[in-house]
Design an enzyme around this catalytic site. Sequence first.
Site, PDB file in Angstrom:
ATOM      1  N   ASN A  56       0.908  -1.194  -0.042  1.00  0.00           N
ATOM      2  CA  ASN A  56      -0.056  -0.083   0.295  1.00  0.00           C
ATOM      3  C   ASN A  56       0.874   1.247   0.160  1.00  0.00           C
ATOM      4  O   ASN A  56       1.400   1.547   0.701  1.00  0.00           O
ATOM      5  CB  ASN A  56      -0.789   0.067   1.228  1.00  0.00           C
ATOM      6  CG  ASN A  56      -2.299   0.881   1.110  1.00  0.00           C
ATOM      7  OD1 ASN A  56      -2.575   1.273  -0.216  1.00  0.00           O
ATOM      8  ND2 ASN A  56      -2.879   0.917   2.109  1.00  0.00           N
ATOM      9  N   HIS A 141     -14.151  -5.038  10.560  1.00  0.00           N
ATOM     10  CA  HIS A 141     -14.093  -3.938  11.190  1.00  0.00           C
ATOM     11  C   HIS A 141     -15.443  -3.225  11.397  1.00  0.00           C
ATOM     12  O   HIS A 141     -16.224  -3.189  10.710  1.00  0.00           O
ATOM     13  CB  HIS A 141     -13.213  -2.734  10.291  1.00  0.00           C
ATOM     14  CG  HIS A 141     -11.881  -3.434  10.132  1.00  0.00           C
ATOM     15  ND1 HIS A 141     -11.100  -2.688   9.321  1.00  0.00           N
ATOM     16  CD2 HIS A 141     -11.276  -4.491  10.247  1.00  0.00           C
ATOM     17  CE1 HIS A 141      -9.715  -3.264   9.338  1.00  0.00           C
ATOM     18  NE2 HIS A 141      -9.883  -4.349   9.879  1.00  0.00           N
ATOM     19  N   ARG A 166     -13.406  -6.018  15.246  1.00  0.00           N
ATOM     20  CA  ARG A 166     -12.357  -4.887  15.614  1.00  0.00           C
ATOM     21  C   ARG A 166     -13.129  -3.759  15.674  1.00  0.00           C
ATOM     22  O   ARG A 166     -13.799  -3.230  14.851  1.00  0.00           O
ATOM     23  CB  ARG A 166     -11.317  -4.839  14.500  1.00  0.00           C
ATOM     24  CG  ARG A 166     -10.146  -3.865  15.085  1.00  0.00           C
ATOM     25  CD  ARG A 166      -9.166  -3.811  14.001  1.00  0.00           C
ATOM     26  NE  ARG A 166      -9.622  -2.340  12.883  1.00  0.00           N
ATOM     27  CZ  ARG A 166      -8.903  -1.988  12.266  1.00  0.00           C
ATOM     28  NH1 ARG A 166      -7.425  -2.280  12.136  1.00  0.00           N
ATOM     29  NH2 ARG A 166      -9.338  -0.611  11.797  1.00  0.00           N
ATOM     30  N   TYR A 178      -6.927   6.994  12.879  1.00  0.00           N
ATOM     31  CA  TYR A 178      -6.677   5.634  11.967  1.00  0.00           C
ATOM     32  C   TYR A 178      -8.012   4.819  12.407  1.00  0.00           C
ATOM     33  O   TYR A 178      -8.531   4.523  13.333  1.00  0.00           O
ATOM     34  CB  TYR A 178      -5.603   5.198  12.637  1.00  0.00           C
ATOM     35  CG  TYR A 178      -5.611   3.358  12.079  1.00  0.00           C
ATOM     36  CD1 TYR A 178      -5.213   3.291  10.893  1.00  0.00           C
ATOM     37  CD2 TYR A 178      -6.095   2.618  13.075  1.00  0.00           C
ATOM     38  CE1 TYR A 178      -5.383   2.049  10.380  1.00  0.00           C
ATOM     39  CE2 TYR A 178      -6.124   1.123  12.536  1.00  0.00           C
ATOM     40  CZ  TYR A 178      -5.852   0.950  11.093  1.00  0.00           C
ATOM     41  OH  TYR A 178      -5.897  -0.066  10.791  1.00  0.00           O
ATOM     42  N   ASP A 230      -6.993  -2.121  17.623  1.00  0.00           N
ATOM     43  CA  ASP A 230      -5.813  -1.927  16.923  1.00  0.00           C
ATOM     44  C   ASP A 230      -5.285  -0.384  17.346  1.00  0.00           C
ATOM     45  O   ASP A 230      -5.948   0.345  17.063  1.00  0.00           O
ATOM     46  CB  ASP A 230      -5.978  -1.892  15.030  1.00  0.00           C
ATOM     47  CG  ASP A 230      -4.630  -1.776  14.747  1.00  0.00           C
ATOM     48  OD1 ASP A 230      -3.541  -1.653  15.014  1.00  0.00           O
ATOM     49  OD2 ASP A 230      -4.543  -1.988  13.336  1.00  0.00           O
ATOM     50  N   ARG A 303       1.077 -11.405  13.030  1.00  0.00           N
ATOM     51  CA  ARG A 303       0.186 -10.863  12.260  1.00  0.00           C
ATOM     52  C   ARG A 303       0.696 -10.922  10.986  1.00  0.00           C
ATOM     53  O   ARG A 303       0.216 -10.299   9.745  1.00  0.00           O
ATOM     54  CB  ARG A 303      -0.156  -9.539  12.577  1.00  0.00           C
ATOM     55  CG  ARG A 303      -1.020  -9.475  13.871  1.00  0.00           C
ATOM     56  CD  ARG A 303      -2.396  -9.094  13.822  1.00  0.00           C
ATOM     57  NE  ARG A 303      -2.686  -7.915  13.034  1.00  0.00           N
ATOM     58  CZ  ARG A 303      -3.850  -8.156  12.048  1.00  0.00           C
ATOM     59  NH1 ARG A 303      -4.335  -9.152  12.089  1.00  0.00           N
ATOM     60  NH2 ARG A 303      -4.011  -6.900  11.315  1.00  0.00           N
ATOM     61  N   HIS A 332      -2.616 -10.444   8.715  1.00  0.00           N
ATOM     62  CA  HIS A 332      -3.213  -9.115   8.126  1.00  0.00           C
ATOM     63  C   HIS A 332      -4.167  -9.342   7.065  1.00  0.00           C
ATOM     64  O   HIS A 332      -3.959 -10.041   6.119  1.00  0.00           O
ATOM     65  CB  HIS A 332      -2.007  -8.344   7.898  1.00  0.00           C
ATOM     66  CG  HIS A 332      -2.305  -6.816   7.917  1.00  0.00           C
ATOM     67  ND1 HIS A 332      -1.491  -5.943   6.807  1.00  0.00           N
ATOM     68  CD2 HIS A 332      -3.280  -6.139   8.021  1.00  0.00           C
ATOM     69  CE1 HIS A 332      -1.971  -4.939   6.878  1.00  0.00           C
ATOM     70  NE2 HIS A 332      -2.780  -4.700   7.544  1.00  0.00           N
ATOM     71  N   ASP A 336      -6.126  -3.662   1.360  1.00  0.00           N
ATOM     72  CA  ASP A 336      -5.036  -3.472   0.483  1.00  0.00           C
ATOM     73  C   ASP A 336      -4.180  -4.970   0.596  1.00  0.00           C
ATOM     74  O   ASP A 336      -3.176  -4.933  -0.289  1.00  0.00           O
ATOM     75  CB  ASP A 336      -3.993  -2.329   0.876  1.00  0.00           C
ATOM     76  CG  ASP A 336      -3.843  -2.196   2.594  1.00  0.00           C
ATOM     77  OD1 ASP A 336      -4.599  -1.980   3.255  1.00  0.00           O
ATOM     78  OD2 ASP A 336      -2.777  -2.982   2.739  1.00  0.00           O
TER      79      ASP A 336
HETATM   80  C1  GCO Z   1      -5.150  -3.586   9.924  1.00  0.00           C
HETATM   81  C2  GCO Z   1      -4.123  -2.705   9.510  1.00  0.00           C
HETATM   82  C3  GCO Z   1      -4.371  -1.824   8.165  1.00  0.00           C
HETATM   83  C4  GCO Z   1      -3.229  -1.043   7.794  1.00  0.00           C
HETATM   84  C5  GCO Z   1      -2.975  -1.006   6.470  1.00  0.00           C
HETATM   85  C6  GCO Z   1      -2.069  -0.403   5.744  1.00  0.00           C
HETATM   86  O1  GCO Z   1      -4.785  -4.117  11.174  1.00  0.00           O
HETATM   87  O2  GCO Z   1      -5.871  -4.046   9.062  1.00  0.00           O
HETATM   88  O3  GCO Z   1      -3.361  -1.859  10.476  1.00  0.00           O
HETATM   89  O4  GCO Z   1      -5.520  -1.044   8.364  1.00  0.00           O
HETATM   90  O5  GCO Z   1      -3.184   0.228   8.355  1.00  0.00           O
HETATM   91  O6  GCO Z   1      -3.145  -2.230   5.763  1.00  0.00           O
HETATM   92  O7  GCO Z   1      -2.048  -0.370   4.352  1.00  0.00           O
HETATM   93 MG    MG Z   2      -3.347  -3.180  12.131  1.00  0.00          MG
END
Ligand code: GCO
Ligand code: MG
Length: 422
Positions: A56, A141, A166, A178, A230, A303, A332, A336
């Site tokens: 990303n 999320h 989350r 964020y 997060d 992760r 993860h 992205d």
């Molecule tokens: C998550 C991550 C993402 C990152 C993103 C950056 O836990 O899903 O923290 O939200 O911020 O993938 O490109």
């Molecule tokens: Mg994260």
Amino acid sequence: MPCRAQTDRSTEKNVNAMSNTIVSADVIVTSPSRNYVTVKVTTADGLVGWGDATLNGRELSVASYLRDHLAPALVGRDADRIEDVWQLFYRGVYWRRGPVTMAAIGAVDTALWDIKGKALGVPVYQLLGGAVREQILTYTHATGWDLPALCESVDHVLARGFRAVRVQSGVPGLNRVYGVTRGAQAYEPAGRGSGPAEETWDTGAYLRHAPQMLRAIREHVGPDIDLLHDVHHRLTPTEAVQLGKAVEPVNLFWLEDVTPAENQQLLRQVRAQTSVPLAIGEVFNTVWDCQQLITERLIDYIRTAVVHAGGISHIRKILNLAEVFQVKGAPHGPSDVSPISLSASLHVGLSTTNFAIQEYMGYDPLVSEVFRSSFTFRDGYLHPGDEPGLGVTVDEEAAARFPYEQAYLPIARRRDGTMTDW
Ligand code: GCO
Ligand code: MG
């Protein structure tokens, strides 16, 4: 004896002799709502393997690494020799590790597993030892600027069948945070344009707000739903202890990325002083990046993702090491990470004992015009499907309709203007 170089004909590559010889490796950059980098590896007998190489905000660097350096060295090699190709691109380059290199290696590795599955007519999870579970627990999320909006988002997620969620919310006094949107749309951090957006960060405001937000959400959902949060690399170890202690009664599934994890030994303080489960590793690229956190058991969940940690071959090594230390896998899975990588993760998840949970953010509808995936979601669980290989194909004509658009991840500054971790 003449001092002349001898050619050992037995070791010369014979491109036509093997049907599984790689004849091309192409790179596709497409932007159906967001940028994705995909590698397409083709063998002499026409098998195609797909790999995800999306990093990303730095997509074109990986595309160039693949096109300019890996693809030419891949053509003519035996697609069956997945581990050997991995070693070639990891050791053979001298300049090791790093996100660009490892995303490129990971994409090639993933494509070769896809090809092997197709060549043998089995889904990749069968090649990895077969299923150890029926399906894979997943979380998604929920996001809301304030508590009512967040509760609404959580309710929506639970209504879709998820049992793990989350939760991220706005912080009073901050304009952008964020993981949080102001409307109902999904959160996408990368902004299109020619430079990164700037956010203001205030640790004190966050620490005053986050525990009460998490307590309120626990009250809202009751005891049976898994809650995750997060922190996105924002705290010092001492601040992480404060947060961890404050949220212990909430009984979280995990707190993620409480600190930037470059100084891994600093996590010892957090572990010693709070019992909150910790998840770290989405920005790690190799087993060596995770080694201390795993072997000292400074985390509960690792992760790393297939796309950013060297592909299926390497993430298996990470998870195998983690298994020895009772650390679980939880890759993860934001938007992205392309459907190819998500699918690869599901094949790994189905066949790896210490795989705990898969993040599944979902995709914009345009993404499924380009990527046709066979994985399925039901009642909070994912399954990769039983198609040979990974079960994802890319519609190249559709991909061509969505050309690359420059995009950056945001940056964060403290109130006094100092740059801090985003
Ligand atoms: C998550 C991550 C993402 C990152 C993103 C950056 O836990 O899903 O923290 O939200 O911020 O993938 O490109
Ligand atoms: Mg994260």
